[in-house]
Each structure stands twice: as structure tokens, then as C-alpha cells.
Design an enzyme around this catalytic site. Structure first.
Site, PDB file in Angstrom:
ATOM      1  N   GLU A 193      -1.927  -7.199   8.476  1.00 17.67           N
ATOM      2  CA  GLU A 193      -0.585  -6.506   8.317  1.00 17.67           C
ATOM      3  C   GLU A 193      -0.506  -7.491   9.948  1.00 17.67           C
ATOM      4  O   GLU A 193      -2.061  -7.767  10.924  1.00 17.67           O
ATOM      5  CB  GLU A 193      -0.626  -5.591   8.714  1.00 17.67           C
ATOM      6  CG  GLU A 193       1.222  -5.361   9.470  1.00 17.67           C
ATOM      7  CD  GLU A 193       2.048  -5.695   8.114  1.00 17.67           C
ATOM      8  OE1 GLU A 193       2.348  -6.758   8.703  1.00 17.67           O
ATOM      9  OE2 GLU A 193       3.022  -4.885   7.920  1.00 17.67           O
ATOM     10  N   HIS A 206       0.485  -1.171   0.257  1.00 17.21           N
ATOM     11  CA  HIS A 206       0.083   0.208   0.284  1.00 17.21           C
ATOM     12  C   HIS A 206       0.870   1.042  -0.182  1.00 17.21           C
ATOM     13  O   HIS A 206       2.086   1.375   0.250  1.00 17.21           O
ATOM     14  CB  HIS A 206      -1.242  -0.078   1.589  1.00 17.21           C
ATOM     15  CG  HIS A 206      -0.114   0.340   2.729  1.00 17.21           C
ATOM     16  ND1 HIS A 206       0.370   0.840   2.633  1.00 17.21           N
ATOM     17  CD2 HIS A 206       0.280  -0.698   3.225  1.00 17.21           C
ATOM     18  CE1 HIS A 206       0.897   0.573   4.383  1.00 17.21           C
ATOM     19  NE2 HIS A 206       0.900  -0.311   4.155  1.00 17.21           N
TER      20      HIS A 206
END
Length: 430
Positions: free
Chosen positions: A310, A234
């Protein structure tokens, strides 16, 4: 009736916690038909390098096989590319510490009775466990004792579980025999290929970082169209420039202005190439915003995969590395030393994240075989996918650089082999 020459498989490993540092080795002699352990050996050897420990593990394994039957034909399997290639005669032995060890190993059996094969670490767990047991014993001022070992029990449980599971594409171990055969067939005169940019279509192999490695390249067999995962980290958030821990247990920040520009740059690059067929994203906001920017350009939908989130960094969320070191020095040291240790406050260990990411990978492979998929995720999941593809140890996670909005690419073939094609490319941001 003539006596049949027995065959043994020797698996050996060695490790050093510091390289050089406290070191130990482990070896096991296996029945190739049943996989049962016929002999085990392990020893704490004091301060040494990884390579020295690996060679000592090989020597111990060969000696154990010879004690069982000096006429045996032995097949050695190790996850040390260096030892396997040197003992096979394909790489020269230059380091003065390695030469006498290699010579000792070569004297145990006649050369024609021993063959060597490289395997990824995931396939060498029995010997790896023995080596770690030896190092753990050494840490306590003791030597390894077979009576206290659980390595054989763990290996037996793994074999039992494997019987009920079909091979899964994407591990470096599965199907790697074809790749190794191609590698050996081409020889050291072949040319290594270096890939740059968003070139997802050509097949390459990453060379090992061992000091003795020659420049080697190989072409994969025709295994059909692989599933290609284009791994996009990202774009930046307000936490990224300060390198603060930002996982799945924190505030779920949005992209910053810089992050939005990075996402648009990536989208433009993917649109220009026109190769992305599907988009999958972590459920966290920064990934969804990055994926949406690409999806808008390509006219595709975004599918959410929970397993791509994550790591949960627990109490460390939002803190810099220096702040964690000041506040939780012992916890940080333990976390850096072992993939099984979780961050302070109930976060996730890398071992836990690795299993989660591996399961997510398998689900995606089942759905997208033969397709090119943009996978928008985070630092740890990308590194775990790369590590699994290479068969690299957990400590490799600390040895990869992964920039915001960078692109990495892994291809997964139907025989189970995986090929890393690109790592941390940021050319689209320049």
C-alpha cells in the site's frame, strides 16, 4: 509529378480544475512519420467545463493544421471519448454548449479530410502537458507562452525511451485499435453486457460515463487465453471501520476477527469456482493473512510481490480523514489536487505508487501470461491496476469504491489490450 497530399496527426486535450473551474486546452500537430511537433497551441480560457476545454483544444489543433496546409488529410487523436464519438457522428450532440463548438470544428476542414481516434490519456501526454501548462499560467494571471513550454522536450524524451522498450501488455492503449474496430463494426444497436459475481471467463467492456454514450457492447478478437488478475483487497483490520489511513509506513496491523471471517468467505468462494492457479500477495501482514486463508483452501503457495504494498501515508498513518484535515489542511488539499504530491512527512505520492504498481504488474504478466492469478493487495494498488487498464486519469482513484475483501478482475491480452471484468464485488460476503 502530382503533389502528394500531406498528412498530419493532431493531438488535442483540455481540462478544468473543478469542472467547471479554471480551464485550458493544448493541441499539437505532429508529423505522422517522425512524431515531431510541427505546431503547438495552448490557452487558458477562464472558467469552463472539461468538455468545453476539450472542444476548444480540438478547434485550435485543426486550425493549426490548416495553417500549415489547408489541403492536408488530418487524423485527430484525443482521450475524450465524448468528443471523438460526437465528431465521428456516432453520438448525438445534445448539450447546448457543445453544439456550436462541434459545428465550428467541423467547418475547419471538409469532412472527408478529417478522421478521429480515441486514445487513452497515457498516449496523449503532449497535449495534456500543454493544457496543464496553460492552466498553470492562468493561475498566475498569465497566458501560455510557447517559449516557456517544456511539452515538446518531454514528448521527445518519451519517444526516445519508447524506441528501446517493447510494448507491454496491460495498458489500455496498446492493441486497442482492434477493440475500437470491433466496437465501430458492431454499432449502436449492439447490446451492453453487465457482469456480476465471480465470472472471470467471459469478456466484457466497461461503457464510458459520458452523457451521450449509447449502450454498446463488443466481443474481443480471439487473442488466446489472457492473463487474468483476480484482485482481492485484504480483509478488515481494526483501522478499517473508521476509514483510517493504513499504508505501508504504519504499524502493519493484522486482520481483525471480521477480517478473518471475510478472508475465509473469499477462500470458500474461490475454492467453489476452482479457477485460481497462482496466488501473489503484498508483503504486508493483512494481505499475507488473507492470501494464506485462500492458499490453505486451494493447496497453493503464496508468492510475495513487494510492488503490491500500500501507499506510504507518512504522518497520516493511523489518522482518519477528518483528523488529517484538521491537522494538515493545506497538505491534504494539495494531495487531493495533484497525484504528484505526497502526504505529510515523506510519504508516497499516487504518482510514485502508480509507477511502482505498473512495474509490479509487468513483472507478474511476464511470469503468469495465460494464467488466472489471485492478487491480494490494498486499495491503492487495486485502483491503480484498474485505472491503468481503463486508461483513466489519476483523479479516477478518488471515484472508485473498494470495500474490504472485495474482488475486482482485469484480463490482459497478448496484443496489449486490457479488459476490466469486475469491480468491487462483495457477493461472497453476503
Amino acid at each position: 509529378m502530382p503533389r502528394q497530399t500531406p498528412k498530419f496527426v493532431v493531438e488535442a486535450d483540455g481540462g478544468s480544475r473543478g469542472n467547471p473551474g479554471p480551464a485550458g486546452y493544448g493541441s499539437v500537430v505532429l508529423d505522422p512519420k517522425t512524431g515531431e511537433a510541427l505546431a503547438e497551441a495552448a490557452e487558458y480560457i477562464g472558467v469552463a467545463t472539461n468538455n468545453v476545454a476539450e472542444y476548444k483544444g480540438l478547434i485550435a489543433g485543426l486550425k493549426a493544421a490548416k495553417a500549415l496546409d489547408p489541403a492536408a488529410v488530418v487524423h485527430v487523436r484525443m482521450d475524450s471519448k465524448l468528443v471523438v464519438e460526437q465528431m465521428s457522428g456516432r453520438w448525438k450532440i445534445k448539450h447546448p454548449d457543445m453544439k456550436p463548438l462541434a459545428a465550428e470544428a467541423a467547418r475547419i476542414f471538409p469532412a472527408g479530410q478529417v478522421s478521429y481516434e480515441w486514445i487513452p490519456r497515457e498516449k496523449n501526454k503532449h497535449a495534456d502537458r500543454l493544457a496543464n501548462e496553460a492552466m498553470d499560467a492562468g493561475k498566475k494571471g498569465k497566458q501560455w507562452e510557447q517559449s516557456a513550454s517544456t511539452a515538446e522536450l518531454d514528448a521527445r524524451a518519451a519517444r526516445t525511451a519508447a524506441v528501446t522498450q517493447a510494448p507491454v501488455p496491460g495498458d489500455a492503449a496498446a492493441g486497442a485499435a482492434k477493440a475500437r474496430a470491433a466496437l465501430a463494426g458492431r454499432g449502436a444497436a449492439a447490446t451492453e453486457h453487465v457482469q456480476t459475481g465471480f465470472d472471470f471467463a467471459s469478456d466484457t467492456a466497461a461503457s464510458d460515463a459520458a452523457e451521450e454514450a449509447p449502450a454498446v457492447g463488443w466481443g474481443a478478437a480471439d487473442l488466446g487465453t489472457p492473463a487474468t488478475f483476480v484482485l482481492l483487497r485484504h480483509g478488515e483490520t481494526h483501522l478499517t471501520p473508521d476509514k483510517r489511513f493504513s499504508g505501508s509506513g504504519g504499524t502493519d496491523p493484522e486482520l481483525s476477527a471480521v477480517g478473518r471471517r471475510q478472508a475465509e468467505a473469499a477462500a470458500a468462494a474461490f475454492a467453489a469456482r476452482g479457477t485460481i492457479q497462482d496466488i501473489v500477495s503484498s508483503p504486508l501482514r493483512r494481505c499475507r493473512e488473507t492470501a494464506d486463508a485462500v492458499a490453505a483452501r486451494l493447496g497453493l503457495d503464496v508468492r510475495i510481490e513487494e510492488g503490491l504494498r500500500e501507499t506510504d501515508f507518512g504522518a497520516w498513518e493511523g489518522l482518519s480523514f477528518a483528523e488529517v484535515r484538521d491537522r494538515y489542511p493545506d497538505d491534504l488539499t494539495a494531495w487531493l489536487d495533484s497525484p504528484s504530491v505526497a502526504p505529510t512527512g515523506g510519504g508516497e505520492s499516487f504518482e510514485t505508487v502508480g509507477r511502482r504498481v505498473e512495474a509490479a504488474r509487468d513483472r507478474l504478466l511476464a511470469r503468469y501470461q495465460g494464467r488466472t492469478v489471485l492478487v491480494v493487495t490494498h486499495v491503492t494498488p487495486v485502483k491503480e491496476l484498474v485505472r491503468l487498464a481503463l486508461g483513466a486519469p489519476p483523479e479516477s482513484l478518488f471515484r472508485m469504491e473498494l470495500s474490504a475483501a472485495s474482488v475486482s478482475v482485469v484480463a490482459y491480452y497478448t496484443d496489449g489490450n486490457a479488459s476490466l471484468r469486475l469491480l468491487n464485488d462483495t457477493s461472497h460476503l453476503r
